[in-house]
Design a protein around this motif. Structure first.
Motif, PDB file in Angstrom:
ATOM      1  N   ASN A 245     101.092  91.916   5.362  1.00  0.00           N
ATOM      2  CA  ASN A 245     102.412  91.344   5.622  1.00  0.00           C
ATOM      3  C   ASN A 245     102.342  89.862   5.248  1.00  0.00           C
ATOM      4  OD1 ASN A 245     104.923  90.645   6.505  1.00  0.00           O
ATOM      5  ND2 ASN A 245     104.618  91.265   8.630  1.00  0.00           N
TER       6      ASN A 245
ATOM      7  N   GLY B 281     104.865  87.566   9.437  1.00  0.00           N
ATOM      8  CA  GLY B 281     103.490  88.038   9.573  1.00  0.00           C
ATOM      9  C   GLY B 281     102.553  86.927  10.013  1.00  0.00           C
TER      10      GLY B 281
ATOM     11  N   TRP C 251      95.057  88.004  10.019  1.00  0.00           N
ATOM     12  CA  TRP C 251      96.040  89.000  10.451  1.00  0.00           C
ATOM     13  C   TRP C 251      97.020  89.331   9.315  1.00  0.00           C
ATOM     14  CZ3 TRP C 251      96.894  92.554  13.955  1.00  0.00           C
ATOM     15  CH2 TRP C 251      98.177  93.105  14.040  1.00  0.00           C
TER      16      TRP C 251
ATOM     17  N   SER D 134      97.169  93.110   7.805  1.00  0.00           N
ATOM     18  CA  SER D 134      98.392  93.896   7.986  1.00  0.00           C
ATOM     19  C   SER D 134      99.206  93.995   6.687  1.00  0.00           C
ATOM     20  CB  SER D 134      99.253  93.289   9.091  1.00  0.00           C
ATOM     21  OG  SER D 134      99.713  92.018   8.706  1.00  0.00           O
TER      22      SER D 134
END
Length: 159
Positions: free
Chosen positions: A21, A26, A15, A19
């Protein structure tokens, strides 16, 4: 359980990278989304989700601190009484715990609670011998340990 934890961390990192991040926020968002995905996929796992075991461990920790505070208050009442009318006793506590670490944890929790000490574990590890500084009813003390500490340990250790 270990596979589930590793999978959750992998999902959190995936993830983060998808993303773009690369912060702690994040990672936490990815971790929470990983937990949600694990919950959705729970029928594919043979054992119960590790989140439940972590929750049971948190409950055991909170139970210990609650019992520690209550036992300290009881010992303080005994100490501050002008007349010592204590009823110390030894009693045998039969346990259903089977693994060595479970029995060690139970005896440590009992011993760390003020006013009680586990003085011996039987050779077959099915009975703990406990000394209590002030006890009115042995059956009530046994039921209290069984319904609190032993039950919480079983929730942590059993699938």
């Amino acid at each position: 359980m270990a596979f589930q934890m590793i999978l959750n961390f992998v999902l959190a990192f995936v993830w983060m990278f998808l993303s773009s991040n690369y912060t702690a926020t994040g990672f936490i968002i990815g971790f929470i989304m990983g937990i949600l995905l694990l919950i959705l996929m729970r029928r594919f796992f043979k054992s119960r989700l590790y989140v439940y075991r972590l929750w049971a461990l948190l409950n055991l920790t909170l139970l210990f601190f609650k019992e520690l505070i209550l036992a300290n208050v009881q010992v303080l009442k005994v100490v501050l009484k002008p007349k010592l009318d204590m009823q110390p006793a030894f009693f045998a506590y039969p346990t259903v715990l089977t693994q060595d670490w479970e029995i060690t944890l139970l005896s440590s929790l009992i011993t760390l609670t003020p006013g009680t000490v586990v003085v011996h574990v039987s050779d077959d590890a099915k009975t703990l011998y406990v000394h209590a500084i002030d006890i009115n009813d042995v059956d009530e003390a046994i039921a209290s340990i069984r319904d609190s500490f032993e039950k919480a340990i079983l929730e942590v250790s059993r699938s």
